[in-house]
Design an enzyme around this catalytic site. Structure first.
Site, PDB file in Angstrom:
ATOM      1  N   GLY A  45      32.420 -10.349 -16.102  1.00 51.81           N
ATOM      2  CA  GLY A  45      32.393 -10.404 -14.714  1.00 51.81           C
ATOM      3  C   GLY A  45      32.587 -10.997 -13.386  1.00 51.81           C
ATOM      4  CB  SER A  79      30.196  -6.736 -13.691  1.00 54.04           C
ATOM      5  OG  SER A  79      32.494  -6.871 -13.394  1.00 54.04           O
ATOM      6  CB  THR A  93      37.213  -8.648  -5.634  1.00 59.97           C
ATOM      7  OG1 THR A  93      36.494  -8.359  -6.801  1.00 59.97           O
ATOM      8  CG2 THR A  93      37.684  -9.293  -5.032  1.00 59.97           C
ATOM      9  CE  LYS A 104      34.702  -8.118 -14.014  1.00 59.67           C
ATOM     10  NZ  LYS A 104      35.463  -7.215 -12.617  1.00 59.67           N
ATOM     11  CB  VAL A 158      37.182 -10.872 -14.748  1.00 60.06           C
ATOM     12  CG1 VAL A 158      38.361  -9.865 -13.474  1.00 60.06           C
ATOM     13  CG2 VAL A 158      39.089 -10.580 -16.017  1.00 60.06           C
TER      14      VAL A 158
END
Length: 327
Positions: free
Chosen positions: A222, A198, A78, A196, A239
């Site tokens: 994620g 995702s 991001t 993490k 996250v």
């Protein structure tokens, strides 16, 4: 070769037994650092001329600081990290560390394509204040990135990192999943504290939790779209890009899961799925930055080659938020 000052930093960290518990380093004598909680992966603000806007970054952090996040992720996907220079990546992390409270963990994305570059970036991230390194899978030669290659990569990084390492699997961007067998092996490393994930596969998350249950290894979702499922299967946090605009709601979902209020958690999770998909897979970072503008943060432009949304895309994005009661 690594520069002499980087080797010196690594030697000092390793000689000290990775014992900087005050801000989250792994303990040489006991349990690894606890990374459980919710983290917004902070966006990188740019000016109209595509320079990093550090003033807007600070303003966004001050607003995000009003929510009960465990910490912040900087230079994740991001944060548009592939579009930043090495010096910009380090400067962003340094500025964030100066702004956020000392009790908030700072996870910094330090992944590069080569192992050597990743080690150097990880050491540098530690020097500018990162508490842990979030290391994405190298992917350019993805056909050769099998379990053996990835285990070797992450082991070398973790061996030489003065801060804990968090594995980062994001197949939507890299085209590969970090294999479960590699994760199980890496979970045994004393300086690898978790990951993490995702990918959005709840079965995979449950399997990872199950197979690493004998290790001090923690799994972070994620994305907010499968946060409830992750908690139900033994995940410890997330996250979540959506936390940049709906921080209170993502933290509320965390509280509902942790207190066993599953019916209420399910209702909230349902309302977060479409907006989350809109700012991740559907419209990505340009979509997230547009929503940030709507919610009183500074989103601003992305750095090229990412482009702003078209009017039709912007309208569709607005529908995903208004139809779920968030606008």
């Amino acid at each position: 070769m690594l520069r002499p000052q980087l080797w010196s930093c690594m030697r000092q960290g390793l000689r000290g037994g990775l014992s900087r518990n005050g801000r989250g380093w792994a303990s040489g004598a006991g349990r690894k650092v606890d990374v459980a909680g919710i983290y917004p992966p902070v966006t990188t603000p740019f000016t109209a001329t595509a320079e990093v806007d550090y003033r807007k970054l600070e303003e966004n952090l001050q607003k995000l600081g009003t929510f009960p996040f465990r910490g912040f992720v900087v230079q994740g996907s991001t944060g548009e990290f592939p579009f930043l220079t090495s010096s910009e990546r380090l400067e962003v992390v340094s500025r964030v560390r100066q702004v956020i409270p000392k009790d908030k963990l700072l996870l910094a994305g330090s992944g590069c394509e080569s192992t050597q570059a990743t080690v150097e970036m990880t050491v540098s991230m530690a020097q500018v204040g990162a508490d842990a390194a979030l290391v994405v899978t190298p992917c350019y030669y993805r056909g050769r990135m099998d379990s053996a290659a990835l285990i070797h990569h992450y082991t070398k990084v973790a061996d030489l990192s003065p801060i804990p390492v968090v594995l980062y699997s994001v197949p939507a961007n890299t085209g590969l999943d970090l294999p479960v067998d590699a994760i199980v092996t890496l979970s045994q490393h004393p300086n690898i504290v978790g990951m993490k994930d995702s990918g959005g596969d709840a079965t995979r998350i449950g399997l990872i939790v199950h197979k690493t249950r004998k290790q001090d290894f923690q799994v972070l979702a994620g994305s907010a779209g499968f946060l409830l499922a992750s908690y139900a299967l033994g995940g410890v946090g997330g996250v979540c890009a959506l936390a940049n605009v709906l921080g209170a709601q993502v933290c509320q979902l965390e509280r509902l899961c942790l207190t066993g209020q599953w019916e209420e958690a399910q209702k909230l999770q349902h309302r977060l799925i479409e907006p989350n998909s809109a700012v991740t897979r559907r419209f990505g970072i340009p979509g997230l930055k547009k929503v940030m503008d709507w919610f009183g943060y500074y989103g601003g432009p992305c750095r090229a080659p990412l482009q702003a949304l078209s009017p039709a895309e912007e309208e569709a994005l607005r529908v995903d938020f208004t139809s779920n009661g968030w606008l």
